[in-house]
Design a protein around this motif. Structure first.
Motif, PDB file in Angstrom:
ATOM      1  N   ASP A   1       0.842  -1.198   0.000  1.00  0.00           N
ATOM      2  CA  ASP A   1       0.000   0.000   0.000  1.00  0.00           C
ATOM      3  C   ASP A   1       0.873   1.243   0.000  1.00  0.00           C
TER       4      ASP A   1
ATOM      5  N   LYS B   1      -5.042   1.551   1.937  1.00  0.00           N
ATOM      6  CA  LYS B   1      -5.817   0.317   2.011  1.00  0.00           C
ATOM      7  C   LYS B   1      -6.244   0.058   3.442  1.00  0.00           C
ATOM      8  N   ALA B   2      -7.390  -0.528   3.575  1.00  0.00           N
ATOM      9  CA  ALA B   2      -7.882  -0.896   4.902  1.00  0.00           C
ATOM     10  C   ALA B   2      -7.796  -2.410   5.062  1.00  0.00           C
ATOM     11  N   THR B   3      -7.407  -2.831   6.243  1.00  0.00           N
ATOM     12  CA  THR B   3      -7.420  -4.257   6.547  1.00  0.00           C
ATOM     13  C   THR B   3      -8.879  -4.690   6.676  1.00  0.00           C
ATOM     14  N   PRO B   4      -9.162  -5.993   6.652  1.00  0.00           N
ATOM     15  CA  PRO B   4     -10.548  -6.431   6.829  1.00  0.00           C
ATOM     16  C   PRO B   4     -11.170  -5.888   8.125  1.00  0.00           C
TER      17      PRO B   4
ATOM     18  N   GLU C   1     -10.272  -3.089   9.740  1.00  0.00           N
ATOM     19  CA  GLU C   1     -10.488  -1.650   9.563  1.00  0.00           C
ATOM     20  C   GLU C   1     -11.700  -1.392   8.675  1.00  0.00           C
ATOM     21  N   ARG C   2     -11.859  -2.180   7.601  1.00  0.00           N
ATOM     22  CA  ARG C   2     -12.997  -2.018   6.691  1.00  0.00           C
ATOM     23  C   ARG C   2     -14.303  -2.227   7.453  1.00  0.00           C
TER      24      ARG C   2
ATOM     25  N   ILE D   1     -14.934   0.787   9.623  1.00  0.00           N
ATOM     26  CA  ILE D   1     -15.361   1.929   8.806  1.00  0.00           C
ATOM     27  C   ILE D   1     -16.822   1.777   8.421  1.00  0.00           C
ATOM     28  N   GLU D   2     -17.196   0.584   7.962  1.00  0.00           N
ATOM     29  CA  GLU D   2     -18.586   0.348   7.567  1.00  0.00           C
ATOM     30  C   GLU D   2     -19.537   0.534   8.745  1.00  0.00           C
TER      31      GLU D   2
END
Length: 74
Positions: free
Chosen positions: A35, A40-43, A45-46, A49-50
């Motif tokens: 990255d 990029k977000a790790t799973p 982090e994603r 965020i969601e």
């Protein structure tokens, strides 16, 4: 900190300072190759965020920082 992170840290602490610096530069190159812009977000982090976006998250760009009183509940 995960178990893996703790194990990596323990191994790094065993190394002499110059080898720790080498390991740091190596890991840094790996991260930059994965990255280059740190975007990029790790799973995990994603998912965070969601969750934030679905829970009433407000972007700081959408806030009128000079007029915070307008956000006070009546």
């Amino acid at each position: 900190m995960s178990v893996l992170q703790k194990e990596i840290n323990a191994m790094l602490e065993m190394l002499p300072d110059d080898e720790q610096q080498f390991a740091y530069e190596f890991v840094k190159r790996l991260v930059l190759a994965w990255d280059p812009d740190f975007t990029k977000a790790t799973p995990k982090e994603r998912a965070e965020i969601e969750h934030a976006e679905q829970s009433g998250f407000i972007s700081d760009g959408d806030i009128d920082w000079d007029n915070l009183a307008s956000y006070a509940e009546s």
